[in-house]
Design an enzyme around this catalytic site. Structure first.
Site, PDB file in Angstrom:
ATOM      1  N   ALA A 131      81.654 -28.406 138.856  1.00  0.00           N
ATOM      2  CA  ALA A 131      81.770 -27.400 139.935  1.00  0.00           C
ATOM      3  C   ALA A 131      83.194 -27.524 140.472  1.00  0.00           C
ATOM      4  O   ALA A 131      83.435 -28.144 141.490  1.00  0.00           O
ATOM      5  CB  ALA A 131      80.732 -27.684 141.019  1.00  0.00           C
ATOM      6  N   PRO A 134      88.333 -24.798 143.918  1.00  0.00           N
ATOM      7  CA  PRO A 134      89.582 -24.263 143.372  1.00  0.00           C
ATOM      8  C   PRO A 134      90.362 -25.228 142.492  1.00  0.00           C
ATOM      9  O   PRO A 134      91.426 -24.862 142.001  1.00  0.00           O
ATOM     10  CB  PRO A 134      90.384 -23.929 144.631  1.00  0.00           C
ATOM     11  N   GLY A 135      89.891 -26.448 142.280  1.00  0.00           N
ATOM     12  CA  GLY A 135      90.528 -27.280 141.265  1.00  0.00           C
ATOM     13  C   GLY A 135      91.310 -28.469 141.792  1.00  0.00           C
ATOM     14  O   GLY A 135      91.973 -29.157 141.022  1.00  0.00           O
ATOM     15  N   LYS A 137      90.355 -31.419 142.795  1.00  0.00           N
ATOM     16  CA  LYS A 137      89.988 -32.694 142.158  1.00  0.00           C
ATOM     17  C   LYS A 137      90.252 -32.652 140.658  1.00  0.00           C
ATOM     18  O   LYS A 137      90.532 -33.680 140.043  1.00  0.00           O
ATOM     19  CB  LYS A 137      88.531 -33.039 142.477  1.00  0.00           C
ATOM     20  N   ASP A 200      81.321 -32.415 142.086  1.00  0.00           N
ATOM     21  CA  ASP A 200      81.735 -32.250 143.486  1.00  0.00           C
ATOM     22  C   ASP A 200      80.918 -31.055 143.976  1.00  0.00           C
ATOM     23  O   ASP A 200      81.333 -29.914 143.843  1.00  0.00           O
ATOM     24  CB  ASP A 200      83.247 -31.995 143.526  1.00  0.00           C
ATOM     25  N   CYS A 253      81.179 -32.785 150.602  1.00  0.00           N
ATOM     26  CA  CYS A 253      81.924 -32.848 151.868  1.00  0.00           C
ATOM     27  C   CYS A 253      80.942 -32.665 153.021  1.00  0.00           C
ATOM     28  O   CYS A 253      81.259 -32.030 154.014  1.00  0.00           O
ATOM     29  CB  CYS A 253      83.037 -31.814 151.887  1.00  0.00           C
TER      30      CYS A 253
END
Ligand SMILES: C[S@@+](CC[C@H](N)C(=O)[O-])C[C@H]1O[C@@H](n2cnc3c(N)ncnc32)[C@H](O)[C@@H]1O
Length: 493
Positions: A131, A134-135, A137, A200, A253
């Site tokens: 998942a 926007p990238g 990680k 994530d 988060c």
């Protein structure tokens, strides 16, 4: 230390006071911890960023940037390339290094999950980011794994794929494929395949602290259970897609225990004897264990090994992360993955002779040994029409029929006036070029950064693409020679 002047008001986006959102967390903390949490929420969050070790040596670059931009930096304790900016004369979002992907702006808590991977388990790893958009990680993973092997960056949201593609190409990652599928499918499509998987997860975003990227919003119990159930399905898929001995990092988060510890607890019950949750406490600056239970629910004691980052632990947003090793093979029903071979989308591999020609062009025009990244990162050159790309062989050999939204990194384009170097390649490797480089003085570089074309004093071949630097050795992108002018190709984005 000075604090960031503009702070986000302590309210939920739904307008409800944060106190009502906090009510669900108070019973989970001892009174002194809860008081520390409230005190922490009165302190604004410092902005943070992570340096791109694919494009620079962070040990050299960080002090240079600090000097040039008037930044006071503080180390993020669990991330060697991460820094909080405790004072700044130039905003971190307003530099050429940011635009060219030399660092990524990210909340410090989000730097924890990719740091938990032990990339020594495979030299050219197969990695799945289930998942990913926007990238943020994904960029961290590509840097930490040396951009070798393959990272499949997947997201199920069509609206978020463009952001993911832009973030990865700005970062300069080559060994990646962006896909657009429900993450729940990967376990059945690719059983026991990946060395590492990051989940994530989409979550309720109850990170307690409101930030621009993670607004704290009011949430119902029903929404929390629906999100926890979706996370459990995604985590099971991640686990099934993992090879025995491989590692999953699960993060959110949010701090609601029905997600987080509750989802780990479901995984432990679903795959008894095959799941080991690592105890992360010794890897953190101070202990931040998972909860033993919440209300009437008691969790498997192993979940306490996870990292539960209450905001007052490390001065971050609220966050949760766990590292899971698959200790035994598990079987489950499989399905055929979707198939659309690359050749059917207009791509074709360069012949060995064409590849040799391109290597020669890089040698002649830029004094750059293109064969070095092709070999160390195990890449092949492909074309679609006039556009050339470097693609990871790990994708071509293991997943070549899996439909992708983007793959690898653009190399350049063959045109009527010769080879034009791609921006992405210049931004990644330009500082290593020996020839075809134009170095600007301070006044020229100011004009360049405003987007102006420049007059050329020395003769350069008409139509050539030059890489641009300044006296600080900053990479300022590319320009194209047009007679006696240099056309400005610095990205406007
Ligand atoms: C927390 S965000 C990921 C943030 C990202 N890892 C980063 O660091 O930039 C969760 C992502 O999960 C995606 N998502 C939601 N449901 C999904 C599903 N079933 N399969 C795959 N992705 C999903 C969302 O579109 C969203 O982009």
């Amino acid at each position: 230390m000075t604090r960031k002047k503009k702070r986000t008001p302590p309210s939920t986006t739904a307008g409800a006071p944060i106190e009502s959102a906090l009510a669900r967390f108070q019973p989970l903390l001892a009174p002194e911890d809860y008081a520390a949490l409230l005190a922490e929420l009165d302190r604004p969050l410092y902005p943070a960023f992570r340096a791109n070790s694919l494009k620079c040596d962070p040990d050299l670059a960080l002090p240079r940037w600090a000097a040039r931009y008037g930044w006071q930096l503080a180390a993020v304790p669990y991330c060697p390339t991460g820094r909080w900016v405790t004072r700044s004369e130039t905003p971190i979002s307003a530099t050429p290094e940011h635009r060219l992907g030399f660092y990524y702006i990210q909340d410090a808590a989000s730097m924890l999950p990719p740091e938990l991977f032990d990339f020594s388990r495979a030299s050219a790893p197969l990695i799945l980011d289930l998942a990913a958009s926007p990238g943020g990680k994904t960029t961290h993973i590509t840097a930490r794994s040396g951009d070798r092997g393959l990272v499949i960056a997947n997201d199920s949201s069509a609206d978020r794929i463009t952001a993911l593609r832009i973030v990865l190409s700005t970062w300069g990652s080559i060994n990646n494929a962006v896909t657009h599928f429900p993450g729940e499918k990967f376990g059945a499509w690719f059983p026991e395949t990946f060395d590492y998987v990051l989940l994530d997860a989409p979550c309720s975003m109850q990170g307690i602290r409101t930030t621009e990227s993670h607004p704290m919003r009011a949430i119902t119990d029903h929404e929390i259970s629906a999100l926890a159930a979706r996370q459990a399905r995604l985590l099971a898929s991640a686990f099934l897609a993992l090879r025995p001995g491989g590692q999953v990092v699960y993060s959110t988060c949010t701090l609601t225990p029905e997600e987080d510890e509750g989802v780990l607890d479901v995984l432990l019950r679903q795959f008894p004897g095959a799941v080991r949750i690592e105890d992360l406490q010794s890897r953190l600056p101070t202990r931040a264990p998972g909860l033993s239970g919440a209300g009437p629910r008691e969790f498997d004691p192993a979940v306490q090994g996870a990292a539960r980052l209450w905001p007052h632990r490390f001065g971050t947003s609220g966050f949760f992360a766990a590292s899971i090793t698959k200790t035994a093979s598990v079987s489950a029903p499989t399905l055929d993955a979707p198939s659309r071979p690359l050749e059917r989308t207009g791509f074709e591999p360069l012949t060995p002779a064409e590849t040799r020609d391109i290597l020669q062009i890089f040698q002649d025009a830029y004094g750059f040994d293109l064969n070095a990244p092709l070999t160390t990162q195990d890449l092949s050159l492909w074309r679609r029409g006039p556009r050339l790309f470097a693609f990871p062989n790990a994708y071509l050999e293991r997943f070549s029929a899996l439909p992708v939204q983007s793959l690898g990194l653009p190399l350049g384009e063959e045109g009527s006036d010769g080879f034009q170097l791609a921006h992405e390649w210049a931004a990644r490797f330009g500082l290593r070029f020996q020839n075809g480089v134009l170095t600007l003085d301070e006044i020229q570089s100011q004009a360049w950064l405003r987007g102006e074309d420049l007059p050329l004093s020395a003769a350069h071949p008409d139509g050539a693409t030059l890489v641009i630097r300044d006296e600080w050795d900053r990479n300022l992108g590319r320009g194209r020679v047009q007679g006696e002018r240099l056309k400005n190709l610095y990205p406007r984005r």
